[in-house]
Design a protein around this motif. Structure first.
Motif, short mmCIF file in Angstrom:
data_model
loop_
_atom_site.label_atom_id
_atom_site.label_comp_id
_atom_site.label_asym_id
_atom_site.label_seq_id
_atom_site.Cartn_x
_atom_site.Cartn_y
_atom_site.Cartn_z
N PHE A 173 0.83 -1.13 0.04
CA PHE A 173 -0.12 -0.07 0.12
C PHE A 173 0.91 1.29 0.04
N GLU A 174 0.15 2.40 -0.19
CA GLU A 174 0.82 3.40 -0.39
C GLU A 174 0.14 4.60 0.65
N PHE A 175 0.85 5.43 1.48
CA PHE A 175 0.14 6.51 2.08
C PHE A 175 0.87 7.62 1.95
N THR A 205 -3.53 5.88 0.33
CA THR A 205 -3.95 6.41 -0.80
C THR A 205 -4.17 5.49 -1.98
N SER A 206 -3.59 4.19 -1.82
CA SER A 206 -3.72 3.01 -2.78
C SER A 206 -3.39 1.78 -2.00
N SER A 207 -3.59 0.88 -2.79
CA SER A 207 -3.46 -0.37 -2.25
C SER A 207 -3.66 -1.52 -3.22
N ASP A 208 -2.93 -2.77 -3.04
CA ASP A 208 -2.98 -3.67 -4.07
C ASP A 208 -4.31 -4.81 -3.62
N SER A 209 -4.75 -4.41 -2.54
CA SER A 209 -5.89 -5.05 -1.92
C SER A 209 -6.99 -4.33 -1.47
#
Length: 175
Positions: A47-49, A80-84
């Protein structure tokens, strides 16, 4: 051909084809055993934050050598985004030591928390984040304990980000 002693003292012959077939069966069963053992005992989430808000440090100062220190500076942000299906807020409160303000090289560490959801269920973790800063890049590791759906699980991870920018994190949730 290879000869083996039988129980009654006679000789028993094994052909090359039989040896090859036996070796092939042994290798296949060994490979299947490795595949079963290689099954992961953890979930990996990328994930990204970003940090959206910074609080005041409990204390900040320069040492006689010109090294900048902060103690207990809170940071607030969100994923802000995640692969799940992993969404929520992040919080960090920790210390920072900057050795050189021109290259912004230093070290830091403190408490890191995530509160949110994973696959629609309440999830979270809290623990320690340690990082170093090299050429404005933040490289860190975290070790946390799970909350909610992650209760009783160990969460280990790595982070990589640019000062003032997004941070990418990969965590492993150990059963």
């Amino acid at each position: 051909m290879i000869a083996l002693e039988s129980l009654n003292g006679g000789k028993m012959k094994i052909g090359k084809k039989t040896l090859m077939l036996g070796t092939l069966i042994l290798l296949c069963s060994f490979s299947l055993g490795l595949m079963v053992q290689a099954k992961p005992d953890r979930v990996v989430i990328n994930f990204e934050f970003i940090w959206t808000n910074f609080g005041e440090a409990e204390r900040e100062w320069f040492s006689e050598e010109g090294i900048y220190h902060t103690r207990m500076t809170p940071h607030y942000g969100y994923v802000t985004s995640s692969d799940s299906n992993f969404v929520g807020d992040v919080y960090y409160n920790g210390n920072l030591v900057i050795f050189d303000l021109t290259t912004f090289e230093g070290l830091g560490g403190g408490i890191f928390e995530f509160t949110g959801t994973y696959n629609g269920e309440t999830a979270g973790f809290t623990g320690r984040l340690h990082f170093k800063i090299v050429d404005f890049m933040i490289i860190g590791t975290l070790k946390c304990h799970g909350l909610g759906i992650f209760e009783g699980k160990l969460i280990k991870g790595t982070s990589l980000g640019v000062l003032g920018g997004a941070t990418s994190v990969q965590i492993s949730i150990w059963n």
